[in-house]
Design an enzyme around this catalytic site. Structure first.
Site, PDB file in Angstrom:
ATOM      1  N   THR A 168      -3.208  50.109  -3.901  1.00 49.61           N
ATOM      2  CA  THR A 168      -3.062  48.986  -4.820  1.00 49.61           C
ATOM      3  C   THR A 168      -3.825  49.284  -6.103  1.00 49.61           C
ATOM      4  O   THR A 168      -4.871  49.942  -6.071  1.00 49.61           O
ATOM      5  CB  THR A 168      -3.575  47.677  -4.181  1.00 49.61           C
ATOM      6  N   HIS A 217     -12.953  50.080  10.874  1.00 52.82           N
ATOM      7  CA  HIS A 217     -14.056  50.833  11.467  1.00 52.82           C
ATOM      8  C   HIS A 217     -13.893  51.012  12.979  1.00 52.82           C
ATOM      9  O   HIS A 217     -14.642  51.763  13.601  1.00 52.82           O
ATOM     10  CB  HIS A 217     -15.378  50.111  11.164  1.00 52.82           C
TER      11      HIS A 217
END
Length: 270
Positions: free
Chosen positions: A189, A241
């Protein structure tokens, strides 16, 4: 108020004279009118697209263990290439030479080195994709959409630029098909087109990472022990994560930085 008292003091009579000329009811009426205007609201239902985006982003924040790492990149070489070749590129390929295609190709090279950033989580499994479908975030009138450039790892810079242009045009005209929106293995983006200096991104499921580009600003940097002015861009990588360690995320972003600052690596696949 014109004071008439001793030593130029304002007396009670002075205040009374002025008050009689300016009745308090006018002020009170104004306050009432203002109060009425504050109670006026407009309630507009979310569009189905906005509701879908909302649900997906909330779901991502609840399910993902999201972290963001940052780096900055010197855009001098890319700006130089673009300046020297933009006219010939437009003439030959029928599309402007932008920045996004360079970052798409750089991300593809980095994904080859760190394939877990191109993976996704399905229940207790890590699903590695042997292809790269890059979602490009596009701001349209109805909301943010992420059309997908399929098999981006098999396409040239000009092909990627042309496809991004076509997808963005479809997004603005509300003509994107479902097939052009679903899936994807990685997202990029560019908030820099709106002047964003730095931001964190929310991962777009089922992807596990998203790269954020930002505005290019001239800033002082130290190069060869000298302070120089360079066009710099902050990059941000948000990642899941649960499957991506901080080390991999940092090295991935550093790999992109290295390629953008020395674009010849794109040709030599270094």
């Amino acid at each position: 108020i014109t004071p008439t008292g001793k030593n130029n003091r304002i007396t009670k009579q002075d205040v009374s004279v002025v008050s009689s000329k300016h009745p308090q009811k006018n002020t009170i009426q104004t306050d009432i009118d203002a109060s009425k205007s504050r109670n006026e609201i407009e309630r507009v239902p979310m569009s189905s697209l906005r509701k879908k985006i909302s649900d997906r982003l909330v779901s991502a924040q609840q399910e993902y263990a999201m972290l963001t790492t940052f780096n900055e990149v010197n855009m001098s070489e890319i700006l130089s290439i673009r300046s020297k070749n933009k006219d010939k590129f437009l003439e030959q390929h029928g599309v402007k030479l932008g920045f996004m295609s360079f970052f798409v190709l750089a991300a593809i090279e980095a994904l080859k080195e760190y394939p877990v950033l191109n993976a996704s989580v399905e229940e207790s499994d890590i699903v590695y994709h042997r292809y790269v479908d890059v979602g490009i975030a596009v701001s349209a009138e109805r909301g943010l959409v992420v059309p997908v450039v399929r098999n981006a790892d098999t396409k040239s810079l000009s092909s990627i630029e042309l496809e991004i242009k076509q997808l963005a045009a479809k997004a603005r005209e509300n003509k994107l098909s479902i097939d052009e929106l679903i899936g994807g293995t990685f997202t990029i983006t560019n908030g820099g087109v709106f002047g964003s200096m730095l931001s964190t991104q929310i991962i777009n499921p089922p992807k596990s990472a998203i790269l954020g580009m930002h505005s290019i600003e001239k800033r002082p940097i130290v190069k060869d022990d000298e302070i120089k002015i360079a066009p710099m861009m902050y990059m941000a990588l948000s990642y899941d994560h649960r499957i991506i360690d901080g080390r991999e995320a940092v090295l991935f972003l550093s790999h992109i930085k290295r390629i953008i600052e020395d674009p010849i690596q794109l040709l030599l696949h270094l």
